[in-house]
Design a protein around this motif. Structure first.
Motif, short mmCIF file in Angstrom:
data_model
loop_
_atom_site.label_atom_id
_atom_site.label_comp_id
_atom_site.label_asym_id
_atom_site.label_seq_id
_atom_site.Cartn_x
_atom_site.Cartn_y
_atom_site.Cartn_z
N ASN A 104 0.70 -1.14 -0.01
CA ASN A 104 0.00 -0.19 0.23
C ASN A 104 1.07 0.99 -0.28
O ASN A 104 1.90 2.04 1.00
CB ASN A 104 -0.99 -0.04 1.60
CG ASN A 104 -2.13 -1.21 1.24
OD1 ASN A 104 -1.84 -1.44 -0.13
ND2 ASN A 104 -2.30 -1.86 2.55
N GLN A 106 2.35 5.19 -0.79
CA GLN A 106 1.40 6.22 -0.29
C GLN A 106 1.57 7.15 -1.50
O GLN A 106 2.35 7.00 -2.45
CB GLN A 106 2.53 7.48 1.34
CG GLN A 106 2.39 6.90 2.77
CD GLN A 106 3.11 7.90 2.98
OE1 GLN A 106 3.65 8.82 2.27
NE2 GLN A 106 3.04 7.21 4.73
N GLU A 124 -7.41 4.41 -4.89
CA GLU A 124 -7.16 5.72 -3.53
C GLU A 124 -7.84 5.37 -2.59
O GLU A 124 -8.97 5.25 -2.58
CB GLU A 124 -7.30 7.70 -4.16
CG GLU A 124 -6.27 7.75 -3.50
CD GLU A 124 -5.62 9.17 -3.18
OE1 GLU A 124 -6.36 10.21 -2.88
OE2 GLU A 124 -5.63 9.88 -4.96
N HIS A 132 -3.58 6.95 0.22
CA HIS A 132 -2.70 4.93 0.11
C HIS A 132 -3.24 4.44 -1.29
O HIS A 132 -3.98 5.07 -1.88
CB HIS A 132 -2.86 4.51 0.81
CG HIS A 132 -2.14 4.64 1.46
ND1 HIS A 132 -2.30 5.69 2.76
CD2 HIS A 132 -0.57 4.11 1.87
CE1 HIS A 132 -1.38 5.04 3.40
NE2 HIS A 132 -0.37 4.54 3.49
#
Length: 153
Positions: A104, A106, A124, A132
């Motif tokens: 995951n 950022q 997202e 993320h």
């Protein structure tokens, strides 16, 4: 920058791992401590990346090929430590029998992970109040051969 990545153990390397993640996630990114530390710490395969003899980064691999908790200390960023750490985690995952890995990411770090062969999958989402996106990578069997015994020599 000369870098070295090694396998780490939560029980013996906890102070180094916690110190790096505390600085990066809890202090810099304001991740609540109760979200940073979880029940996977003791069963995950942890990694530490060193510059000279100083631990400057960490990451972990958990069940199903999930890479997480990738953190490089601020003063060491931009010198390839993160890519080397990610490369070695992927290599270890492949040697351990994983065909695919995921993480995951950022959202701001998507280009970093794309450089390492990861592709965004899905929409997202928020994690620890930070946007993320899930990213995946198929591991390549044609990389130079190595075995798990070579790791901590």
């Amino acid at each position: 920058m000369s870098l070295f990545v090694r396998l780490a153990d939560w029980h013996t390397d906890r102070n180094a791992i916690r110190g790096i993640r505390q600085k990066v996630f809890v202090e810099e990114q304001n991740v609540p401590p109760e979200l940073e530390w979880d029940e996977l710490e003791e069963t995950a395969q942890h990694f530490l990346v060193y510059h000279d003899s100083k631990a400057i980064g960490t990451g972990r691999l958990t069940g199903g090929g999930k890479i997480g908790r990738m953190a490089i200390q601020r003063e060491a960023r931009g010198h390839g430590a993160g890519l080397e750490l990610l490369r070695r985690i992927c290599k270890f995952a492949g040697l351990s029998g994983q065909k695919n890995v995921y993480l995951n990411a950022q959202v701001h770090a998507i280009p970093f992970y794309e450089k390492a062969g990861f592709v965004p999958v899905g929409d997202e989402f928020m994690e620890a109040a930070i946007p993320h996106v899930r990213m995946e990578r198929t591991l390549n069997d044609s990389e130079p051969s190595e075995n798990l015994d070579d790791w901590n020599r």
